[in-house]
Design a protein around this motif. Structure first.
Motif, short mmCIF file in Angstrom:
data_model
loop_
_atom_site.label_atom_id
_atom_site.label_comp_id
_atom_site.label_asym_id
_atom_site.label_seq_id
_atom_site.Cartn_x
_atom_site.Cartn_y
_atom_site.Cartn_z
N PHE A 1 -7.76 -6.25 16.84
CA PHE A 1 -7.32 -4.87 16.62
C PHE A 1 -7.60 -3.96 17.81
CE2 PHE A 1 -6.63 -3.73 11.86
CZ PHE A 1 -5.69 -4.74 11.74
N LYS B 1 -9.24 -8.22 11.04
CA LYS B 1 -8.98 -7.34 12.19
C LYS B 1 -8.20 -8.07 13.28
CE LYS B 1 -13.13 -4.62 11.30
NZ LYS B 1 -13.57 -5.33 10.12
N ALA C 1 -6.68 1.17 14.44
CA ALA C 1 -8.03 0.83 13.96
C ALA C 1 -8.90 2.07 13.88
CB ALA C 1 -8.66 -0.21 14.88
#
Length: 188
Positions: free
Chosen positions: A163, A145, A183
Motif C-alpha cells: 500500500f 495491505k 492508505a
C-alpha cells in the motif's frame, strides 16, 4: 449417526436473476447464484478514492471509456450464465453497455477483498476475468495491505505491491495510482 443433508446448488436463469429484489446483491458463476456481503467502511473509502482517481483521469483524456462501480452488472457469459458486480471497472466499448448492464468483459476491473471470502477474488474471479477477456484486473486487499496486479494482455500475473507503492495502470501509458495516499485515509 444420521446422514448429512447436502443441498444441491440452485441453477438460476437470466430471467430469475432479473426478478430478484433490487436490495439483494448476487453474483452468478456458471449459472449458480451466490449472495454478496455488504461492503465495509474501509471498502467504501477505497472504492470512492479509486473511482474518483479513475474518473478524473478518464475525463482528462476525453475518450470513450467510462468508470462504473458496484452494484452494476457485468454479464460475462450467457451459457453458463455468469454475471458479476465488480467493485470498480472501466468500460471502453460503449456497444457493450445496454442501459442496465455491461455485456462482455470490461477493460479494467478492481475488486476490493472482503474478509469473509477472499478466495472469491483471488481464485474464482481471477479465473473468470482472465478467461472472458478482461484486459487488466487488480485485487486490493486491505487486510494484507497489498494490491495484486494481473495484466492479462501481457500475461503478467499476480504482481504484488504494498500500500505504500505507486502503481501503473498498464492499459494506459500515463495513469499511476499512489496507494500511500489512500492508505493515509484509512489510518494504516
Amino acid at each position: 449417526m444420521p446422514p448429512t443433508l447436502q443441498l444441491q446448488p440452485k441453477i438460476i436463469t437470466l430471467e430469475q436473476y432479473e426478478a430478484l429484489p433490487e436490495n439483494r446483491r448476487v453474483e452468478v458463476f456458471d449459472s449458480i447464484a451466490y449472495d454478496m456481503a455488504s461492503p465495509s467502511q474501509e471498502h467504501q473509502t477505497i472504492s470512492m478514492e479509486l473511482s474518483t482517481l479513475l474518473n478524473t483521469y478518464l475525463k482528462s483524456k476525453d475518450g470513450s471509456c467510462r468508470v462504473f462501480h458496484a452494484p452494476f452488472d457485468v454479464k460475462l457469459n450467457d451459457t453458463p450464465l455468469t454475471i458479476v458486480q465488480p467493485d470498480l471497472m472501466i468500460v471502453c466499448n460503449k456497444d457493450k453497455l445496454d442501459g442496465k448492464r455491461c455485456n462482455g468483459a470490461p477493460d479494467f476491473i478492481i475488486e476490493i477483498v472482503s474478509p469473509g471470502n477472499p478466495a472469491d477474488d483471488y481464485i474464482r474471479k481471477l479465473y473468470h476475468y482472465k478467461n472472458y477477456g478482461v484486459r487488466e484486473y487488480w485485487i486490493v486487499d486491505p487486510r494484507r495491505k497489498t494490491v495484486t496486479v494481473n495484466y492479462f494482455e501481457k500475461n503478467l500475473l499476480n504482481i504484488q505491491y504494498s500500500f505504500d507503492s505507486t502503481i501503473k495502470v498498464n492499459i494506459y501509458e500515463d495513469l499511476l495510482i499512489n496507494f500511500a495516499d489512500i492508505a493515509d485515509l484509512l489510518n494504516i
